[in-house]
Design an enzyme around this catalytic site. Sequence first.
Site, PDB file in Angstrom:
ATOM      1  N   SER A 193     -15.303  -3.370 -11.715  1.00  0.00           N
ATOM      2  CA  SER A 193     -16.314  -2.458 -11.302  1.00  0.00           C
ATOM      3  C   SER A 193     -17.606  -2.362 -11.991  1.00  0.00           C
ATOM      4  O   SER A 193     -17.402  -2.408 -13.244  1.00  0.00           O
ATOM      5  CB  SER A 193     -15.795  -1.050 -10.966  1.00  0.00           C
ATOM      6  OG  SER A 193     -16.940  -0.177 -10.475  1.00  0.00           O
ATOM      7  N   LYS A 218     -11.174   0.082 -15.836  1.00  0.00           N
ATOM      8  CA  LYS A 218     -12.105  -1.057 -15.110  1.00  0.00           C
ATOM      9  C   LYS A 218     -12.515  -2.155 -16.044  1.00  0.00           C
ATOM     10  O   LYS A 218     -12.228  -3.301 -16.009  1.00  0.00           O
ATOM     11  CB  LYS A 218     -13.046  -0.603 -14.084  1.00  0.00           C
ATOM     12  CG  LYS A 218     -12.541   0.060 -12.819  1.00  0.00           C
ATOM     13  CD  LYS A 218     -11.663  -1.000 -11.922  1.00  0.00           C
ATOM     14  CE  LYS A 218     -11.499  -0.330 -10.551  1.00  0.00           C
ATOM     15  NZ  LYS A 218     -10.442  -1.222 -10.001  1.00  0.00           N
ATOM     16  N   TYR A 261     -12.280   5.944 -14.563  1.00  0.00           N
ATOM     17  CA  TYR A 261     -12.431   4.808 -13.592  1.00  0.00           C
ATOM     18  C   TYR A 261     -12.948   3.500 -14.615  1.00  0.00           C
ATOM     19  O   TYR A 261     -12.417   2.387 -14.407  1.00  0.00           O
ATOM     20  CB  TYR A 261     -13.245   5.282 -12.633  1.00  0.00           C
ATOM     21  CG  TYR A 261     -13.381   4.091 -11.522  1.00  0.00           C
ATOM     22  CD1 TYR A 261     -12.156   3.657 -10.736  1.00  0.00           C
ATOM     23  CD2 TYR A 261     -14.621   3.396 -11.422  1.00  0.00           C
ATOM     24  CE1 TYR A 261     -12.516   2.777  -9.797  1.00  0.00           C
ATOM     25  CE2 TYR A 261     -14.741   2.372 -10.442  1.00  0.00           C
ATOM     26  CZ  TYR A 261     -13.769   2.234  -9.756  1.00  0.00           C
ATOM     27  OH  TYR A 261     -13.678   1.298  -8.738  1.00  0.00           O
ATOM     28  N   GLY A 262     -14.039   3.978 -15.166  1.00  0.00           N
ATOM     29  CA  GLY A 262     -14.813   2.747 -16.076  1.00  0.00           C
ATOM     30  C   GLY A 262     -14.114   2.429 -17.024  1.00  0.00           C
ATOM     31  O   GLY A 262     -14.004   1.232 -17.390  1.00  0.00           O
ATOM     32  N   ASN A 276      -5.417  -4.953  -6.206  1.00  0.00           N
ATOM     33  CA  ASN A 276      -6.501  -4.030  -5.965  1.00  0.00           C
ATOM     34  C   ASN A 276      -6.459  -2.680  -5.708  1.00  0.00           C
ATOM     35  O   ASN A 276      -7.293  -1.882  -5.452  1.00  0.00           O
ATOM     36  CB  ASN A 276      -7.069  -4.588  -4.456  1.00  0.00           C
ATOM     37  CG  ASN A 276      -7.771  -3.967  -3.508  1.00  0.00           C
ATOM     38  OD1 ASN A 276      -8.980  -4.013  -3.774  1.00  0.00           O
ATOM     39  ND2 ASN A 276      -7.180  -3.210  -2.555  1.00  0.00           N
ATOM     40  N   ARG A 315     -13.360   3.648   1.735  1.00  0.00           N
ATOM     41  CA  ARG A 315     -13.012   4.996   1.656  1.00  0.00           C
ATOM     42  C   ARG A 315     -13.084   5.698   0.282  1.00  0.00           C
ATOM     43  O   ARG A 315     -13.657   6.871   0.219  1.00  0.00           O
ATOM     44  CB  ARG A 315     -11.441   4.977   2.133  1.00  0.00           C
ATOM     45  CG  ARG A 315     -10.877   6.386   2.238  1.00  0.00           C
ATOM     46  CD  ARG A 315      -9.274   6.358   2.720  1.00  0.00           C
ATOM     47  NE  ARG A 315      -8.526   5.599   1.625  1.00  0.00           N
ATOM     48  CZ  ARG A 315      -7.149   5.827   1.369  1.00  0.00           C
ATOM     49  NH1 ARG A 315      -6.622   6.971   2.103  1.00  0.00           N
ATOM     50  NH2 ARG A 315      -6.534   5.415   0.438  1.00  0.00           N
ATOM     51  N   SER A 338       4.392   2.062  -5.116  1.00  0.00           N
ATOM     52  CA  SER A 338       3.541   2.346  -5.998  1.00  0.00           C
ATOM     53  C   SER A 338       3.484   1.540  -7.163  1.00  0.00           C
ATOM     54  O   SER A 338       4.390   1.015  -7.949  1.00  0.00           O
ATOM     55  CB  SER A 338       3.479   3.727  -6.495  1.00  0.00           C
ATOM     56  OG  SER A 338       2.391   3.954  -7.607  1.00  0.00           O
ATOM     57  N   ASP A 371       0.785  -0.954   0.017  1.00  0.00           N
ATOM     58  CA  ASP A 371      -0.011   0.055   0.050  1.00  0.00           C
ATOM     59  C   ASP A 371       0.659   1.395   0.003  1.00  0.00           C
ATOM     60  O   ASP A 371       1.976   1.096   0.892  1.00  0.00           O
ATOM     61  CB  ASP A 371      -0.834   0.141   1.222  1.00  0.00           C
ATOM     62  CG  ASP A 371      -2.254   0.891   1.070  1.00  0.00           C
ATOM     63  OD1 ASP A 371      -3.241   0.344   0.898  1.00  0.00           O
ATOM     64  OD2 ASP A 371      -2.175   2.128   0.900  1.00  0.00           O
TER      65      ASP A 371
END
Length: 319
Positions: free
Chosen positions: A171, A188, A184-185, A119, A219, A92, A57
Amino acid sequence: MLHPLNNSGISAKKRINQNMTISFEGKVAIVTGAGGGLGRCHALELARRGAKVVVNDLGGSVDGSGGSSEAADKVVEEIKALGAEAISNGSSVTDDAGVANLVKQTMDAFGRIDILINNAGILRDKSFAKMDQKDWDLVVDVHLAGSAKATKAVWPIMKEQQYGRIMMTSSSSGLYGNFGQANYGAAKLGLAGLMNTLKIEGQKDNIKVNTLAPVAFTRMTENLMPPEAEAMLKPEFVSPGVMILVSDDAPTGTILCAGAGVFAAAQVVEADGVYVGRDNLTAEKVLENWDQITDFSNSKPFFMGGEQTGKFFEKASGK
């Protein structure tokens, strides 16, 4: 004809045996973005089932800024409290040197890598018209390129072992769309496309690749959901499905949607279609057959693109 692995990948005997226990004893797992939320729950559940876990992370904010090892270190402490082994890593997934360090640290500590759960993710939501290029680039870099880089780094190790289990995190925004999440879409859905090729390339080396499409109150999603959804959409209600996707008897090429204790597989399917003809072919002829072209009553998925091409040749040949 569907490829046999496209049905489920888990034998009927295994499915029927209700007493089977999924164990990860002797396995080493890397979970990216595991400092909180879904990643933390995946890491803890793997550890409970015997895996040695690398908690990766960056420790940044939801939009990807900043960084701290504190979150990953806390999850390592939780895992050790369970009596399991774990180490933390703050690389990262967008950084080539950082990903190389993640793999080296894992191999130095545990000597092998059996499972990779991609993830790590960030959000920079805006309507497409208002989205800056940097917001597009960073989200795609973290989700899509980051998952590809981590996967590429572990791939030769898994090939040599003749064993590997890799999970992408997609997603519903990628599968079906969501306002304000074009970056994002796109990333994903791209992960599902990456899986679709890697499931084929990994077959001969016993590397299985699957995708999770989770619904969870984390979050990253707390500003997108009403507060009352938190109790129903705990990340803990998703991780049990993940254990199947990265188990010894995992399927390959499966998209698993999960949330609130509900699990459903998703597929890209294609209508049976119709041969309109090649002589004097016009847009009007296509339009005349539009109802049949868009009739999904006999739709089916394909395991690889060549199967779709084969169907087109059959129909065009009158078979």
